[in-house]
Design a protein around this motif. Structure first.
Motif, PDB file in Angstrom:
ATOM      1  N   GLU A 159       0.853  -1.197   0.000  1.00 22.26           N
ATOM      2  CA  GLU A 159       0.000   0.000   0.000  1.00 22.26           C
ATOM      3  C   GLU A 159       0.882   1.238   0.000  1.00 22.26           C
ATOM      4  O   GLU A 159       1.932   1.244   0.646  1.00 22.26           O
ATOM      5  N   PRO A 160       0.446   2.312  -0.652  1.00 21.03           N
ATOM      6  CA  PRO A 160       1.269   3.536  -0.639  1.00 21.03           C
ATOM      7  C   PRO A 160       1.493   4.031   0.790  1.00 21.03           C
ATOM      8  O   PRO A 160       0.669   3.769   1.675  1.00 21.03           O
ATOM      9  N   ASN A 163      -2.147   8.452   1.940  1.00 17.23           N
ATOM     10  CA  ASN A 163      -3.280   8.456   1.018  1.00 17.23           C
ATOM     11  C   ASN A 163      -3.293   9.663   0.077  1.00 17.23           C
ATOM     12  O   ASN A 163      -4.324   9.970  -0.512  1.00 17.23           O
ATOM     13  N   TRP A 164      -2.181  10.354  -0.073  1.00 15.45           N
ATOM     14  CA  TRP A 164      -2.205  11.588  -0.874  1.00 15.45           C
ATOM     15  C   TRP A 164      -2.501  11.292  -2.340  1.00 15.45           C
ATOM     16  O   TRP A 164      -2.022  10.308  -2.912  1.00 15.45           O
ATOM     17  N   GLU A 165      -3.251  12.241  -2.920  1.00 14.60           N
ATOM     18  CA  GLU A 165      -3.560  12.156  -4.348  1.00 14.60           C
ATOM     19  C   GLU A 165      -2.639  13.064  -5.145  1.00 14.60           C
ATOM     20  O   GLU A 165      -2.289  14.152  -4.685  1.00 14.60           O
ATOM     21  N   PRO A 171      -3.012   8.198  -7.482  1.00 12.33           N
ATOM     22  CA  PRO A 171      -2.206   8.314  -6.274  1.00 12.33           C
ATOM     23  C   PRO A 171      -0.949   9.148  -6.481  1.00 12.33           C
ATOM     24  O   PRO A 171      -0.419   9.238  -7.586  1.00 12.33           O
ATOM     25  N   TRP A 173       1.870   8.459  -5.177  1.00 10.79           N
ATOM     26  CA  TRP A 173       3.025   7.593  -4.945  1.00 10.79           C
ATOM     27  C   TRP A 173       3.122   6.550  -6.055  1.00 10.79           C
ATOM     28  O   TRP A 173       2.102   6.049  -6.530  1.00 10.79           O
ATOM     29  N   ASP A 247      -1.623  11.423   6.651  1.00  9.81           N
ATOM     30  CA  ASP A 247      -2.724  11.213   5.706  1.00  9.81           C
ATOM     31  C   ASP A 247      -3.533  12.482   5.549  1.00  9.81           C
ATOM     32  O   ASP A 247      -3.722  13.235   6.508  1.00  9.81           O
ATOM     33  N   SER A 249      -7.004  13.375   2.975  1.00  7.33           N
ATOM     34  CA  SER A 249      -7.753  12.882   1.829  1.00  7.33           C
ATOM     35  C   SER A 249      -8.482  13.985   1.068  1.00  7.33           C
ATOM     36  O   SER A 249      -9.406  13.721   0.331  1.00  7.33           O
TER      37      SER A 249
END
Ligand code: GLC
Length: 597
Positions: A159-160, A163-165, A171, A173, A247, A249
């Motif tokens: 998982e990255p 959670n950044w977009e 994503p 990352w 995190d 979102s």
């Protein structure tokens, strides 16, 4: 209205001219943005180049601007139109050589034009030597520490890290292992992830690393030594990230910078309470120390060299922190660009912009278009004004072209009448619309691909300029090649069709820039004209070099005609005004006039 009531009351003053006046060129400069890929192509490969720009600099001198800002022309794989730099000290062969850059600077100097170049410090290209070394060296290495590599979450790190977009969609990352060039490559396939706030080909640098800081000070000196007058700093609000990369979102849109409190828009779950309210990847306090050190570097050089912040930061008081006296010199005023075409909205933006910048002694800037947004001649013709969509495609609602152009001319004349510094994006002086029907297979903007076509992206504002109506590619290139197709209707808008033609948008800009200089508007004071200060449809600003009141800048955003207050004589209008039976002047809707007494 009588003479007495037109006199400006001090309470309506929103900006007082600085006592030092125009001694620093950038405080009132009109700066023209050149997007090198699309300005002029000298060698016929369909891609603009530096020699093409140099050959066309006369156009900018005749237009009457003070400076040009060049978007990146450095060595780059062009995954994001050059905002993915592989070598900050080299010119990309598509654009020419360092010798061509020197020739451009020399010609600009001859013509009395200053030159600002683009600096992209938030990220490099993945083709930069540093990133190649980081991949090869592996986890924990000094090479990796120039970027933001982290272990993934989950048992196998699948998982990255957070959670950044990415601003461009998807994503923020990418895992080393997932890169298409991984199999059999020379670098360590250790499964770490790297951060990229933009495309996966644009890895973010780690500005906590002193080597990164030293490198960019050196890059500044490299270009200052060659004679540039300053730098436009890309994503200036992004360099420092919150410790621990918490995190978050929310979603940040380009230019507008609006932080959507829900992840993924309407219908998505609300942002978890544990997350910080402010975006942890943008506008962190630590960025300011970087700009203080750059300010000191520029100050070592003779002449007035400037730093211009591209920072999508709200509110305007936080943006003003970037232009405190020991930091940058200007910041783009994106709230003005994204404002609805409504008098109260624009009035609020104008007033708050002056208020915030005046508090720190910086000039307020104005901008309506750039290479990242739908051109204002189209944006203002959409049913909903404001920032507009990220690109327009053939299947999308189309702008009203006539309305858009009419409003664009009015908006430009408003902008150029406001004291401060104004930015003009190449082609807006021709009234160029967005290309709104580009075929998808011509598109190149990574946002189109990363959103799987949901956002059309920025190619429509980047179409090569029309210079000569009858020449191949409208004079953009000698062969007729053009990296994006030009709409056939652009023949009418070519420079040679508009030059010398009364009423053309080009002549409107030329006259506006001449009058702006003659009337001293750039360094003037501003007040709301009494009687209109609360109008729902009319903006009326008294502007003047000696104090507000020499020039009236009046924009009618309503549908009905508005009578110009008595005693004023129109010197320039963005559309036809009408003389009433009583001899008064009537200004139609979506029109700006400049008037003197
Ligand atoms: C800036 C540029 C934009 C680019 C982005 C990433 O916003 O103006 O064109 O895509 O930075 O470098």
């Amino acid at each position: 209205m009588t003479e007495a009531t037109t006199r400006t009351a001090p309470a309506l003053t929103i900006h007082a001219a600085a006592p030092e006046g125009g001694s620093q060129w950038w405080r009132e400069a009109v700066i023209y943005q050149v997007y090198p890929r699309s300005f002029a192509d000298s060698d016929g490969d369909g891609m603009g180049d530096l020699a093409g720009i140099t050959a066309r600099l006369d156009h900018l001198a005749a237009l009457g601007v003070d400076a040009l800002w060049l978007s990146p022309f450095y060595r780059s794989p062009q995954a994001d139109g050059g905002y993915d730099v592989a070598d900050y000290r080299a010119v990309d062969p598509r654009f020419g050589t360092l010798g061509d850059a020197d020739a451009l600077l020399a010609r600009a100097r001859e013509l009395g034009l200053r030159v600002i170049v683009d600096l992209v410090p938030n990220h490099t290209s993945d083709q930069h030597a540093w990133f190649a070394a980081a991949l090869a060296a592996g986890t924990g290495s000094a090479e990796r520490s120039r970027y933001i590599f982290r272990e993934g979450r989950g048992a196998g790190g699948e998982e990255p890290p957070n959670n950044w977009e990415s601003v461009f969609g998807g994503p923020a990352w990418t895992r080393v292992r997932d890169r298409a060039d991984a199999p059999g490559s020379a670098w360590a396939d250790d499964g770490q992830w790297y951060l990229h706030l933009f495309d996966s080909t644009q890895p973010d640098l780690d500005w906590d690393n002193p080597e990164v800081r030293a490198e960019f000070e050196d890059v500044l000196r490299f270009w200052l030594d060659r004679g540039v007058d300053g730098f436009r700093v890309d994503v200036a609000h992004g360099l420092v990230k919150a410790p621990g990369l918490p995190d978050w979102s929310g979603h940040v849109s380009m230019v507008e910078g609006v932080e959507d409190p829900t992840s993924g828009g309407p219908g998505a779950p609300p942002r978890p309470a544990a997350e910080p309210v402010r975006a942890p990847m943008f506008d962190q306090d630590g960025v300011h120390e970087i700009y203080r050190s750059w300010h000191r570097v520029l100050a070592e050089y003779p002449g007035d060299r400037v730093l211009v912040a591209e920072a999508w930061v709200e509110p305007v008081e936080r943006l003003a922190r970037y232009v405190r006296p020991d930091e940058m010199h200007q910041a783009f005023n994106f709230p003005f660009l994204v404002s609805q075409w409504r008098a109260p909205d624009l009035r609020a933006v104008i007033a708050s912009s002056y208020r915030a910048n005046d508090l720190v002694g910086a000039p307020t800037t104005w901008v309506l278009s750039n290479h990242d947004v739908v051109r204002h001649a189209s944006r203002l013709g959409l049913a909903r004004t404001g920032k507009g969509p990220n690109g327009i495609g053939a299947a999308d609602p189309q702008p009203d072209a006539a309305l858009g152009l009419r409003r664009a001319r009015a908006a430009s004349l408003l902008m150029l009448g406001l004291p401060g510094s104004a930015y003009v994006y190449q082609g807006e002086e021709l009234g160029l619309p967005e290309h709104t029907t580009l075929p998808d297979d011509a598109r190149q903007d990574p946002t189109f691909f990363r959103t799987h076509g949901a956002e059309k992206g920025r190619d429509g504002c980047r179409v090569p300029l029309p210079w000569e109506a009858a020449a191949p590619a409208f004079g953009f290139s000698p062969t007729g090649a053009s990296w994006l197709p030009q709409p056939a209707e652009w023949a009418q808008l070519a420079v040679d069709r508009q030059a010398g033609r009364a009423g053309s948008t080009l002549e409107l800009y030329r006259t506006a820039l001449r009058l702006r200089r003659e009337l001293g508007l750039g360094t003037g004071s501003v007040a709301w004209l009494p009687g209109f200060e609360d109008s729902a449809t009319v903006l009326a600003l008294a502007v003047g070099a000696g104090g507000p009141g020499d020039v009236l800048v009046l924009t009618n955003l309503g549908a009905a005609e508005v009578a110009l207050p008595q005693g004023w004589r129109v010197v320039l209008a963005s559309g036809a005004v009408r003389v009433a039976n009583d001899g008064g002047v009537l200004v139609p809707g979506d029109t700006t006039v400049w008037a003197t007494r």
